[in-house]
Write a protein that holds these residues in place. Structure first.
Motif, mmCIF file in Angstrom:
data_model
loop_
_atom_site.group_PDB
_atom_site.id
_atom_site.type_symbol
_atom_site.label_atom_id
_atom_site.label_comp_id
_atom_site.label_asym_id
_atom_site.label_seq_id
_atom_site.Cartn_x
_atom_site.Cartn_y
_atom_site.Cartn_z
ATOM 1 N N SER A 14 0.952 -1.717 -0.535
ATOM 2 C CA SER A 14 0.058 0.094 0.224
ATOM 3 C C SER A 14 0.579 1.148 0.123
ATOM 4 N N GLU A 15 1.766 0.961 0.358
ATOM 5 C CA GLU A 15 2.671 1.741 0.338
ATOM 6 C C GLU A 15 3.710 2.749 -0.225
ATOM 7 N N TRP A 16 3.956 1.402 -1.558
ATOM 8 C CA TRP A 16 4.516 1.947 -2.836
ATOM 9 C C TRP A 16 3.985 2.925 -3.497
ATOM 10 N N PRO A 17 5.393 3.858 -4.238
ATOM 11 C CA PRO A 17 7.081 3.756 -3.559
ATOM 12 C C PRO A 17 6.887 4.335 -2.669
ATOM 13 N N THR A 18 8.135 3.396 -2.653
ATOM 14 C CA THR A 18 8.306 4.694 -1.193
ATOM 15 C C THR A 18 9.652 5.129 -1.175
ATOM 16 N N ASP B 60 11.014 1.578 -8.269
ATOM 17 C CA ASP B 60 11.249 1.281 -7.155
ATOM 18 C C ASP B 60 11.841 -0.273 -7.557
ATOM 19 N N LYS B 61 11.709 -0.661 -8.577
ATOM 20 C CA LYS B 61 11.937 -2.204 -9.046
ATOM 21 C C LYS B 61 10.607 -2.657 -9.022
ATOM 22 N N VAL B 62 9.736 -2.020 -9.117
ATOM 23 C CA VAL B 62 8.108 -2.953 -9.646
ATOM 24 C C VAL B 62 8.584 -2.776 -11.399
ATOM 25 N N ASP B 63 7.670 -3.903 -11.780
ATOM 26 C CA ASP B 63 7.423 -3.237 -13.095
ATOM 27 C C ASP B 63 6.069 -3.209 -13.919
ATOM 28 N N ILE B 64 6.062 -2.014 -13.891
ATOM 29 C CA ILE B 64 4.651 -1.001 -14.061
ATOM 30 C C ILE B 64 3.674 -2.137 -14.903
ATOM 31 N N GLY B 65 4.583 -2.931 -16.059
ATOM 32 C CA GLY B 65 3.837 -3.225 -16.684
ATOM 33 C C GLY B 65 2.645 -4.594 -16.193
ATOM 34 N N LYS B 66 2.597 -5.290 -14.809
ATOM 35 C CA LYS B 66 2.746 -5.872 -14.011
ATOM 36 C C LYS B 66 1.494 -6.032 -13.121
ATOM 37 N N ARG C 230 -1.735 4.505 -11.630
ATOM 38 C CA ARG C 230 -1.640 5.747 -11.806
ATOM 39 C C ARG C 230 -2.347 6.388 -10.370
ATOM 40 N N SER C 231 -2.569 5.426 -9.075
ATOM 41 C CA SER C 231 -2.584 6.433 -8.461
ATOM 42 C C SER C 231 -2.306 6.608 -6.858
ATOM 43 N N ALA C 232 -0.257 5.656 -7.225
ATOM 44 C CA ALA C 232 0.572 5.933 -6.914
ATOM 45 C C ALA C 232 1.569 7.209 -7.170
ATOM 46 N N VAL C 233 1.104 7.846 -8.778
ATOM 47 C CA VAL C 233 2.148 8.924 -9.323
ATOM 48 C C VAL C 233 0.940 10.203 -9.973
ATOM 49 N N LYS D 196 4.851 9.827 -3.944
ATOM 50 C CA LYS D 196 6.309 10.044 -4.104
ATOM 51 C C LYS D 196 7.366 10.324 -6.226
ATOM 52 N N VAL D 197 5.915 10.435 -6.797
ATOM 53 C CA VAL D 197 6.431 10.676 -8.107
ATOM 54 C C VAL D 197 5.376 11.396 -8.818
#
Length: 1483
Positions: free
Chosen positions: A1226-1230, A1295-1301, A1308-1311, A1390-1391
């Motif tokens: 839930s807190e990604w991306p840190t 943060d090392k997570v492949d956004i395509g997956k 979209r709610s993390a950026v 964070k972005v």
């Protein structure tokens, strides 16, 4: 002379011959009057024709004319011979008149034929009507004459028919049109159709034939008549409105003439309809009589001929009725079409001159609704409105006839009907209230939808889909469908009442008659009475519909009238003085003491005490903080604001480029030419000067590429430059540019300034006003104006203002020149250093400069010869405007069964089966009740009236009651059970599917098209489809019962069924194929009207500024005409069908009657059976007609389901919103690290790659500036980060997570993003900042404070609950951008991505925002910034330079500036940044 030489004298009926008229009546009245009418009308027509010019006719046509004239001449000779014979034989003629008149009448017809053939293009109606009537009269006369005993009768008879021997072939030739040129579709076939063709709609047959073989397209349709073109119709309405303030009166005066004629036709037709039961009664009485006298020896029975004559009269009456009825319908539909076209034209014209208050208080959706819903309502009223007159007339006729049959007992029924009327009106009132509420609900939903579609990009970027779907579904499910259920129940009750009342009336009337009447109620009373009660059903049932139609129309007229009388822009807002030859230095614009308001209710003026003069060749700059009134000043010049004091004078015309560029859904070239003629040389200069050449090379078809609605396929910078190019191309005397440099890169801005706006640009000889927030070019302005809060604080030349130490302008320039922003002192191309640098770079600079100056000098020399742009001529009607990027989805051929099954599936199959069962049972019960009546009638004939206790009569009563109850069940099942479920299911699945579609779908599909599905097609599924399906099932049950009853009673009838069925089938196949395609063409040609309309509403100020109202009105007229072209045949097709089907019906009646008569004559049949069968046969016509009509209506309306299902099932969705197994913490991306690995992407399959092999890593907390020429892929890079475009290859990691997956919502709610075009929606400020409603007010206020909007919001009445108008039009562009900035601040991700986030704000606000971005709030946020002002990214940690989709440079600004060959350095040099920066970097 008018003496009668016959023994029977002047009586009408002969007493010598069986079933015949007297000779004197036949000769003296019938033949004489026919000939006299021919003589008079021919004489009148000849008088008219002599005034017409003669036509050239072909060789073939001349032969036809000679043949006709020769035959008629021979007929005249024969007629004279006949007169000679009659005169020489004494007593041969009973009356001499017809023999004298005939040669004269023939002579008149000879002259008429000659003139008509040479001077008109259609056959003579007078002759076509005269000959059949005359020949029929002669046939009757011949029978009487040959039975009569006169000397030499055979000789007279033969010489009389010798005339006809020549006249009949002449008549046959007259039926062929005199105009035999080849038909093409550039004119309407009605122009050359003869009267039979018009009556039978045979002029449509070629189209129908074509339609049955291949799909009909728009090119096959006949042209409009000149009187039906919308330009003329709109003009008629306009001139009527000028004379009368009432819209009703104006509409009636404009289009009411033919409509009155239709009313007369309708009343005639009603009269004929009531003749049928009287004829039926005559026939039944004749049969009873024949039966009674058959066995008796001493009684002379009626002649068998009488029975056959009655049957033939029934046939003729029914055919005449058909012709009249369908002419009436055709006139009504045409009138309806004219009313709609006239109103739409008037609404469009009005919307171009609405004042700013009115425009503010009416959303575009509401104005579009006036056009789509209200104008169509008046159209529907025209179609059925006359029933309001004919209904009462039919009811009166029915009662008079009933009184003749049943005596006073009939009035028991009348009483019941009268009692039922107030009941009905109260139901109608209730329905009206509900419908009004439903209209409001629909408006509200349409408004929400149009806003949702307008802001779809933001909604997707912020992952707000669910919030918006909830908004729409709230209105749809909680308000609209709930109301629909109530409407459904009331409608079902209403239809039951109307079905039940005639039965109740019949029952009570018979009950009264059986008690009080002395006459036995036999078949010849019962069945005509029943058939009259049936006839009553239609006016009563329609009466309900028409009252609700009239009520709806009253509501609509009120709305339309309010709009058409709404306040207009004041003509005195600006005075225009057209001077042909303005010289340099002449005043082009002068404002003296101007005070301007946006709304009349505003407390303070938007601009006050404005004094401004701009001369030809001058460049004036307008500066000021966000919201200080810069754009308002331009609006005041165009005349969009209310001027309360002062004067605005314009000498010459205006070109205008708005801050939010308005781009039409057309090609790039059309957007730039803007209806002006194409001048290639100048056009290329403009493209070059506006730096559009490289962009056009990237577009698939160059400048002929369609740009989609609102120019959606272009980037923001490209849109701005297209709008600028349009302003330059117009070559107007005054050019208004609203911050056109904000949306483009700094080097492009420099290019545009040098080549377009500046002292050496294309516009150098024009007066130009540029609103700007940049200070780079202030030096080159002849006059600068500084605004604060709508007041001009300072106005003067650059040097004058700079020399005053207290001037705001000086503070502005000095404040920003030092911060490493563009230096105000820098002249183009030279550095502001003391000495000219002698490096090789400096030398190159000098060389390029000299080259440029020569190029500019040459251009200035050529510039004087540019003439003003000339408006191009309008294209032809059939060169239809393009449909936008993607063609509208339109199926062809039969609607697939699958669509029906999907509809039923959506509705509930069980409910539907029950409905069908109830309908079939109802029909069965109703047939049984009629059989009861027959038994009752026979019983009465034998035993006399048996009173109320009769078992047959009671059986009839109970069966009628059962029929009513079953009807109610069926109506409730379809309305409440099936219709509602399908409405909900189809709308929701379509909404979900559209919201799940990728952004590219919205870029290629015009909003108008999607809105059409959500308004028009959804309305059809909600309210129309259930009704037409109900009608179809009901009528098919009726038809089946009719065929069974007749077949069962007279088995020989079944032989006639076979050919009739075949004919019926052929006609319907012809009909359905063509009608379906026409309906589709009508639907597809309707969307462009709405699309154009909403597009025009978006660009009102631009249209007005360029004074192109007339061009846009003409364009609108073309679109309406194109729709009329498709609409007219689609209604005439129904008439074509009905005339043919009613012919089948008439044949059924005549066959049944003949069979009945022969059965009575040759064997034994009781009158009750004949009555039963004939009362069913009389209904066939109507039922057959309704059956095909309702079947085709179902098919036409199911097209809406087909389109909805297409959207619900066939749209490609984007990736899923959530993928549970790949849900990030839930807190990604840190941290906020972003990595691109060999990333490539394209916008749509089949297009070129826009990003090619991007590989880079952005460290956590790093601030990255992104720059590059327009079209380099800057915005695409951001869209890739949000997966608006999916990768062609490679991946992105955050943060090392492949956004395509990931699911799209998780990503979209993390950026966060602050987009280039700030999207706002109608609602409160709070809803705009936080649509999902997940933040506290405290947080919102903090965000507003950081975004420098707190003080503004606090000043608004209502604070956070202050309303925001549609598309945020109540805020300035800068304020809108800041609001979007506040959204990003709230989300605390964070972005953060800033896409030109501050292009529309002034430098002070911009700097403040930059400080926030670099301040503590965003310290640990990774920020990607795209900017055109390089100073906003010069302090980034690293700068990414893109070029044609690849990474060209990626390093710290310092390193890039030190590298002499870097692209970044050259861009900075063009913006005048380098010296200062390099020095800073060296230190």
């Amino acid at each position: 002379m008018a003496t009668c030489a016959d023994v029977e004298g002047w009586g009408v009926v002969s007493w010598l011959r069986e079933f015949d008229l007297t000779l004197c009546f036949e000769e003296g009245v019938i033949l004489t009057s026919l000939l006299a009418i021919l003589l008079l009308s021919a004489a009148g027509n000849i008088g008219v024709l002599t005034r017409l010019p003669s036509r050239d006719i072909s060789r073939k046509s001349q032969w036809k004319l000679w043949a006709k004239l020769t035959l008629l001449a021979l007929a005249i000779v024969a007629s004279c011979f006949n007169l000679f014979v009659v005169l020489s034989l004494k007593h041969a003629a009973s009356v001499i008149w017809p023999y004298l008149l005939e040669p004269l009448a023939l002579l008149a017809s000879w002259v008429l034929t000659q003139l008509n053939h040479r001077r008109t293009r259609t056959s003579s109606t007078i002759l076509l009507l005269f000959w059949p009537a005359y020949i029929a009269a002669l046939a009757i006369w011949s029978r009487s004459f040959l039975q009569h005993d006169v000397p030499g009768k055979l000789f007279v008879f033969l010489s009389k028919w010798a005339v006809e021997l020549f006249a009949v072939p002449a008549y046959a030739l007259e039926c062929i049109s005199p105009d035999d040129l080849d038909r093409d579709n550039t004119e309407s076939p009605i122009i050359t159709a003869n009267v039979y063709s018009v009556w039978s709609f045979a002029w449509l047959t070629p189209l129908m034939e074509k339609g049955s073989k291949e799909f009909v397209t728009e090119d096959d349709l006949p042209a409009l008549l000149p009187r039906d073109e919308s330009e003329k119709l709109g003009q008629d309405l306009k001139s009527a409105l000028e004379k009368h303030s009432s819209l009703w009166v104006a509409i009636f005066l404009s289009y009411g003439g033919p409509y009155l004629g239709a009313a007369v036709l309708k009343l005639l037709q009603d009269g004929l309809a009531f003749l049928q039961p009287q004829l039926l009664r005559w026939l039944l009485a004749y049969i009873s009589n024949y039966q009674t006298t058959k066995g008796a020896a001493h009684l002379v029975g009626p002649s068998p001929l009488e029975g056959y004559a009655i049957a033939i009269i029934m046939f003729v009456a029914s055919m005449v009725q058909t012709v009249i009825l369908h002419q009436y319908f055709q006139i009504c539909f045409e009138t309806g079409m004219r009313v709609r076209a006239g109103l739409v034209t008037a609404i469009y014209k009005k919307s171009l001159v609405l004042s700013s208050d009115e425009r503010g208080s009416r959303a575009s959706g509401d104005i579009v609704n006036l056009m789509s819903v209200d104008a169509s309502r008046l159209q529907d009223l025209c179609t059925y409105g006359l029933i309001a007159i004919s209904g009462p007339f039919q009811i009166t006729l029915a009662f008079v006839s009933l009184y003749n049959l049943l005596g006073w007992s009939a009035f028991v029924g009348v009483a019941i009907m009268i009692i039922s009327i107030p009941l009905n009106t109260s139901i109608a009132r209730l329905l009206k209230k509900m419908q009004e509420q439903q209209m409001k609900n629909r408006d509200r939903r349409t408004r929400l939808m149009s806003e949702l579609l307008a802001n779809i990009k933001s909604i997707k970027l912020y992952a707000w889909e669910y919030a918006f779907i909830r908004r729409v579904l709230h209105v749809r499910n909680d308000l609209e469908l709930r109301m629909l259920k109530k409407i459904g129940i009331v409608t079902a009750l209403n239809t039951t009442l109307w079905g039940g009342i005639p039965m109740l009336v019949a029952f009570s009337s018979f009950a009264a008659a059986s008690v009080f009447s002395s006459r036995p109620l036999t078949a010849d009373v019962i069945f005509p009475a029943i058939s009259l009660f049936m006839l009553l059903q239609f006016p009563l049932a329609m009466f309900g519909q028409v009252t609700s139609n009239i009520i709806e129309a009253l509501v609509s007229v009120k709305r339309l009238s309010g709009f058409l009388h709404a306040e207009e822009l004041r003509q005195d807002a600006q005075a225009k003085v057209h001077k042909n030859n303005l010289a340099i230095g002449d005043v082009v614009l002068s404002i003296k003491g101007g005070e301007f308001f946006w709304n009349k209710h505003d407390i303070s003026a938007a601009l006050e005490d404005v004094n401004l003069t701009v001369r030809k060749g001058e460049l004036a700059g307008i500066l000021g903080r966000v919201g200080s009134g810069k754009s308002s000043l331009l609006s005041a010049i165009i005349g969009d604001m209310r001027k309360t004091e002062g004067e605005v004078t314009l000498f010459g015309n205006v070109a205008y480029a708005a801050q939010n560029p308005w781009i039409l859904s057309a090609t790039v070239r059309d957007n730039i030419l803007f209806s002006h003629e194409y001048d290639e040389v100048f056009y290329n200069l403009v493209i070059e000067a506006c730096a559009l050449k490289p962009d056009l090379e990237l577009l698939p078809q160059g400048d002929l590429t369609e740009v989609g609605e609102k120019g959606i396929t272009l980037s923001g910078g490209q849109r701005a430059r297209v709008a600028l190019a349009r302003a330059v191309y117009a070559r107007a005397d005054l050019v208004l540019l609203d911050d056109v440099l904000a949306a483009v890169d700094s080097h492009v801005a420099r290019h545009i300034f040098d080549h377009v706006i500046g002292p050496q640009g294309l516009l150098a000889t024009k007066a130009r006003i540029l609103v700007t927030n940049g200070i780079a070019y202030l030096k080159h302005f002849d006059k600068l104006v500084y605004l604060r809060r709508g007041i001009i604080l300072e106005c003067g030349a650059y040097n004058e203002l700079m020399s005053n130490p207290d001037s705001e302008m000086r503070k502005l320039v000095h404040g920003h020149a030092t911060s490493g922003s563009t230096s105000g002192a820098a002249t183009p191309g030279r550095s502001s250093g003391a000495a000219t640098p002698t490096t090789s770079e400096g030398g190159d600079m000098q060389a390029t400069l000299v080259g440029e100056l020569e190029y500019v000098a040459e251009k200035v020399a050529r510039r004087d010869s540019f003439k003003k742009a000339v408006l191009a001529s309008a294209p032809k009607l059939r060169d239809a405007p393009s449909d936008g990027i993607s063609k509208e989805h339109s199926e062809q051929g039969r609607v697939k069964m699958e669509v029906y099954s999907q509809y039923l599936h959506a509705a509930s199959k069980k409910g539907f089966m029950l409905f069908v069962l109830a309908t079939v049972l109802q029909q069965g019960v109703s047939v049984m009740s009629t059989v009861m009546l027959r038994l009752w009638g026979e019983n009465n004939r034998e035993t006399g009236n048996s009173g109320l206790g009769d078992k047959y009569f009671l059986g009839y009563g109970l069966l009628s009651l059962a029929s009513i109850i079953l009807g109610a069940c069926a109506a409730l099942l379809i309305w409440v059970f099936c219709s509602l479920r399908s409405s909900k299911h189809l709308h929701d699945s379509m909404l979900n599917s559209v919201m799940r579609a990728p952004l590219s779908f919205f870029e290629t599909t015009p909003t108008g098209r999607i809105l059409n599905l959500f308004s028009r097609d959804t309305y059809v599924v909600d309210q129309i489809l259930a009704r037409v399906i109900q009608n179809m099932i009901r009528t098919s049950a009726v038809v089946a019962s009719i065929v069974l009853v007749i077949g069962f009673s007279f088995p020989p009838f079944l032989i006639a069924v076979v050919p009739l069925t075949w004919f019926y089938y052929r006609v319907t196949v012809y009909y359905l194929a063509t009608s379906r395609e026409l309906k589709r063409l009508d639907a597809v040609s309707r969307s462009p009207i709405f699309a154009w309309f909403s597009e025009s509403l978006a660009g009102l100020s631009t249209i007005r500024a360029y004074e192109q109202q007339s061009v846009f009105i003409a364009n609108n007229a073309r679109r309406i005409d194109r729709n009329q072209l498709c609409y007219l045949p689609s209604t005439a097709v129904n008439r074509w069908l009905a005339v043919r089907l009613e012919f089948v019906g008439a044949v059924i009646i005549v066959t049944t009657a003949m069979l009945a008569v022969s059965a009575v004559v040759h064997s034994n049949v009781d009158a009750g059976l004949v009555g039963l069968v004939l009362s069913y046969a009389l209904n066939t016509t109507g039922s057959l007609n309704w059956f095909v009509r309702s079947a085709s209506e179902v098919e036409q309306n199911v097209v809406s389901v087909e389109r909805i299902v297409h959207y619900a099932k066939d749209l490609e969705p984007e990736a899923p919103y959530e993928i549970p197994e790949n849900k990030p913490p839930s807190e990604w991306p840190t941290a906020g690290e972003v990595e691109f690995r060999e990333y490539s992407a394209r916008y749509r399959p089949g297009l070129d790659l826009v990003l090619k092999d991007i590989s880079m890593t952005i460290k956590p907390k790093e601030k990255i500036g992104i720059c590059g020429r327009t079209g380099a892929g800057k915005s695409s890079l951001l869209l890739a980060l949000f997966r608006i475009i999916e990768p062609a290859s490679g991946t992105i990691f955050i943060d090392k997570v492949d956004i395509g997956k990931l699911g799209l919502h998780d990503l979209r709610s993390a950026v966060s993003i602050v987009p280039q075009n700030p999207d706002l929606f109608e609602g409160t400020l709070r809803e705009n900042i936080d649509p999902v409603g997940q933040h506290q007010d405290v947080d919102i206020w903090t965000a507003l404070e950081h975004a420098h909007l707190k003080s503004y919001v606090e000043s608004l009445p209502g604070g956070l609950d202050a309303p925001v108008q549609e598309a945020g039009s109540s805020l300035s562009s800068g304020q809108r951008q800041l609001l979007c900035f506040a959204r990003a601040l709230l989300r605390k991700t964070k972005v953060l991505v800033l896409d030109e986030a501050t292009s529309a704000v002034d430098l002070d606000t911009d700097r403040a925002i930059q400080e926030i971005i670099r301040g503590p709030i965003f310290h640990d946020v990774t920020i990607l910034t795209i900017a055109h002002r390089l100073n906003t990214i010069i302090e980034s940690d690293r700068v990414l330079v893109l070029d044609a989709g690849r990474i060209a440079e990626f390093d710290t600004p310092k390193k890039l500036l030190e590298d002499k060959s870097s692209i970044f350095r050259s861009m900075a040099a063009e913006a005048g940044l380098t010296e200062m920066q390099v020095e800073n970097a060296n230190e």
